[in-house]
Write an enzyme that holds these catalytic residues in place. Structure first.
Site, PDB file in Angstrom:
ATOM      1  N   ASP A   1       0.846  -1.201   0.000  1.00 59.10           N
ATOM      2  CA  ASP A   1       0.000   0.000   0.000  1.00 59.10           C
ATOM      3  C   ASP A   1       0.876   1.243   0.000  1.00 59.10           C
ATOM      4  O   ASP A   1       2.044   1.192   0.377  1.00 59.10           O
ATOM      5  CB  ASP A   1      -0.974   0.023   1.197  1.00 59.10           C
ATOM      6  CG  ASP A   1      -0.261   0.136   2.546  1.00 59.10           C
ATOM      7  OD1 ASP A   1       0.812  -0.493   2.720  1.00 59.10           O
ATOM      8  OD2 ASP A   1      -0.769   0.847   3.433  1.00 59.10           O
TER       9      ASP A   1
ATOM     10  N   GLU B   1       0.045  -0.919   5.927  1.00 62.80           N
ATOM     11  CA  GLU B   1       1.110  -0.335   6.744  1.00 62.80           C
ATOM     12  C   GLU B   1       0.916   1.157   6.902  1.00 62.80           C
ATOM     13  O   GLU B   1       1.099   1.714   7.985  1.00 62.80           O
ATOM     14  CB  GLU B   1       2.488  -0.613   6.113  1.00 62.80           C
ATOM     15  CG  GLU B   1       3.667  -0.378   7.059  1.00 62.80           C
ATOM     16  CD  GLU B   1       4.148   1.060   7.163  1.00 62.80           C
ATOM     17  OE1 GLU B   1       4.857   1.374   8.116  1.00 62.80           O
ATOM     18  OE2 GLU B   1       3.817   1.887   6.286  1.00 62.80           O
TER      19      GLU B   1
HETATM   20  N1  BES Z   1       8.723   3.212   5.479  1.00 63.54           N
HETATM   21  C1  BES Z   1       8.125   4.117   6.379  1.00 63.54           C
HETATM   22  C2  BES Z   1       8.897   4.303   7.662  1.00 63.54           C
HETATM   23  C3  BES Z   1      10.313   4.781   7.528  1.00 63.54           C
HETATM   24  C4  BES Z   1      10.703   5.640   6.523  1.00 63.54           C
HETATM   25  C5  BES Z   1      11.233   4.374   8.436  1.00 63.54           C
HETATM   26  C6  BES Z   1      12.016   6.053   6.411  1.00 63.54           C
HETATM   27  C7  BES Z   1      12.543   4.815   8.366  1.00 63.54           C
HETATM   28  C8  BES Z   1      12.936   5.650   7.323  1.00 63.54           C
HETATM   29  C9  BES Z   1       6.717   3.643   6.680  1.00 63.54           C
HETATM   30  O1  BES Z   1       6.014   3.269   5.520  1.00 63.54           O
HETATM   31  C10 BES Z   1       5.928   4.770   7.284  1.00 63.54           C
HETATM   32  O2  BES Z   1       5.706   5.733   6.613  1.00 63.54           O
HETATM   33  N2  BES Z   1       5.492   4.626   8.535  1.00 63.54           N
HETATM   34  C11 BES Z   1       4.626   5.586   9.138  1.00 63.54           C
HETATM   35  C12 BES Z   1       3.926   5.000  10.321  1.00 63.54           C
HETATM   36  C13 BES Z   1       2.542   4.468  10.051  1.00 63.54           C
HETATM   37  C14 BES Z   1       1.865   4.085  11.342  1.00 63.54           C
HETATM   38  C15 BES Z   1       1.692   5.362   9.232  1.00 63.54           C
HETATM   39  C16 BES Z   1       5.414   6.763   9.635  1.00 63.54           C
HETATM   40  O3  BES Z   1       6.588   6.625  10.028  1.00 63.54           O
HETATM   41  O4  BES Z   1       4.847   7.856   9.631  1.00 63.54           O
HETATM   42 MN    MN Z   2       7.143   2.099   4.308  1.00 59.51          MN
HETATM   43 MN    MN Z   3       5.333   5.180   4.541  1.00 62.83          MN
END
Ligand code: BES
Ligand code: MN
Ligand code: MN
Length: 457
Positions: free
Chosen positions: A89, A153
């Site tokens: 996604d 995710e």
């Molecule tokens: N891939 C990201 C997280 C990420 C990006 C970790 C770059 C380290 C470096 C992930 O898809 C993401 O965006 N996570 C969200 C959390 C989620 C609960 C919506 C975030 O970090 O905002």
């Molecule tokens: Mn991600």
């Molecule tokens: Mn992300």
């Protein structure tokens, strides 16, 4: 890596990219129900490619939300098992008008793939599917492999926790391998040994029972937008410290040695400011920018609204104001506890003139993994072999809430072997992913399998 695997990858490079482009053309935006069918199409695409790549039992597993794709190749019960996790996604592409080319029509400019999800996470998990295909096609897969790619995710992985708890046997593995994070630079490989947690709340401030004439009532009735701004402003002091009582109580401070170790990562503050178009950085006093964005917690407004925002001027004293606020957490803060502290504090600072409600959204626990484990060493050796330089351990600022849950539910550690860059503009307009990074990932993943099997051997 096995020379035939390398040759196989080399001769299939263009097809790998073409397939990724097909995946990027599917707008699998999990947050927006208008894209529900597209999200499913992306899941089916992933399932079909897993199957075509030679994995067994490639299937969609239904959830009350978007489906989870799972496939496996179990070659020998005596060998270690690697569970690959990723997400198909993507974040919404809004605002569309800021994209130089449409978000779901991938294009290459300056050796980079531009599309929503190019890096986060389609470009990254697809490297695994292709690396596994290459190992299977050349008979060089040295471990059992399981692949689980989810579709929620970006909206908090709400249904993955239950799926994991209900499928412990199917998911049994020795290590989880994830490419959904970044390296420092294309010539400075690094591995994130930690992620921040998340507490996300929405607040609403309600004053009078209807929007009022700001001349007739203004000055005599409290304005919810003004009140909300004051309340939010009071959540941080001049030193950038969060003022919620108890907010920092559970945090385990890093030792001077640990801080010195992390400070070895190269960082150019001037370039950082230039890239962002800011004259000065801001953050908690006593910490570097790298520390502020990784080992320290945050509190940020993600959106704020209320009153008249249309064209021209409307003289109105709004009856309501709202904001979405995120707090990034570090060990040992928990989302439940921090959300409760926030709620109590935010309600307690509300003046009598308004009513405040705090509604929690999704959250997630922070995660840290030791850098002296066999699995971290395998990732480190894999990157060192493909780059020729040893990767630097870093602590990441983003969140992948399911990683802590994997440890709780399955007792398995995750290795965050990501290949993105900060300039990839994740979640922003013009997200991109370097061709270098896509191919580097495909070449490095088989090396992880090789070193992991050797170290475990
Ligand atoms: N891939 C990201 C997280 C990420 C990006 C970790 C770059 C380290 C470096 C992930 O898809 C993401 O965006 N996570 C969200 C959390 C989620 C609960 C919506 C975030 O970090 O905002
Ligand atoms: Mn991600
Ligand atoms: Mn992300």
């Amino acid at each position: 890596m096995n020379a035939t695997t390398a040759t196989y990858i080399e001769s299939n490079k263009q097809r790998y990219l073409d397939e990724l482009f097909d995946l990027l053309r599917i707008p699998s935006v999990s947050a927006d129900s208008n894209f529900k069918d597209d999200v499913r199409r992306a899941a089916e695409f992933v399932r079909d490619k897993l199957s075509a790549g030679g994995l067994d039992n490639a299937q969609l597993h239904e959830t009350p939300g978007h489906p989870i794709v799972y496939a496996e190749k179990l070659i020998d019960p005596g060998l270690p098992t690697v569970l690959v996790y990723g997400h198909y996604d993507v974040q919404p592409a809004d605002p569309y008008d800021l994209w130089h080319t449409p978000p779901f029509e991938p294009t290459i400019r300056n050796e980079r793939i531009y599309a929503r999800g190019a890096c986060d996470d389609k470009g990254q998990f697809y490297m695994h599917i292709k690396a596994i295909e290459a190992m299977l096609a050349t008979n060089s897969l040295p471990c059992n492999v399981k692949v689980m790619i989810e579709g929620e995710e970006e909206v908090g992985s709400d249904h993955l926790g239950l799926f994991v708890a209900e499928n412990r046997d199917m998911l049994r593995a020795d290590v989880i391998l994830i490419s959904d994070t970044s390296i420092i630079a294309n010539d400075v490989p690094s591995i994130e040994s930690g992620l921040r947690g998340l507490s996300y709340v929405e607040v609403e401030v309600v004053g009078p029972n209807r929007d009022l004439h700001s001349g007739v009532y203004g000055g005599g009735v409290d304005n919810p937008v003004n009140v909300l701004c004051q309340m939010i402003a009071s959540l941080k002091d001049a030193d950038g410290r969060i003022t919620i009582p108890g907010f920092y109580d559970k945090i385990a401070d890093l030792s001077p040695d640990e801080r010195a170790e992390l400070a070895k990562a190269p960082f150019d503050l001037t370039e950082y400011k230039r890239d962002l178009g800011i004259r000065e950085v801001f953050g908690e006093a006593g910490y570097s920018t790298n520390e502020r964005t990784s080992i320290r917690p945050t509190l940020d407004v993600n959106g704020i609204w209320g009153g008249y925002i249309g064209e021209g001027a409307k003289t109105v004293l709004p009856s309501k104001a709202s904001a979405k606020i995120s707090m990034r957490l570090v060990p040992h803060q928990t989302p439940d506890e921090i959300t409760a502290l926030f709620k109590n504090h935010f309600e307690s600072i509300a003046p009598q003139s308004v009513q405040v409600t705090v509604r929690p959204h999704h959250g997630g626990l922070p995660y840290v993994t030791p850098t002296d484990s066999v699995e971290f060493e395998a990732a480190s050796r894999a990157m060192e072999e493909s780059w020729g330089t040893k990767p630097i351990p870093t602590r990441g600022g983003g969140s992948i809430p399911i990683v802590a849950l994997f440890e709780q539910e399955l007792g398995i550690k995750s290795i965050l072997m990501g290949f993105g860059l900060d300039i990839d503009a994740l979640h922003s307009p013009n997200e991109s992913y370097g061709l270098f990074n896509f191919y580097k990932g495909i070449e490095t993943i088989p090396l992880f399998f090789k070193h992991y099997a050797e170290l475990r051997g």
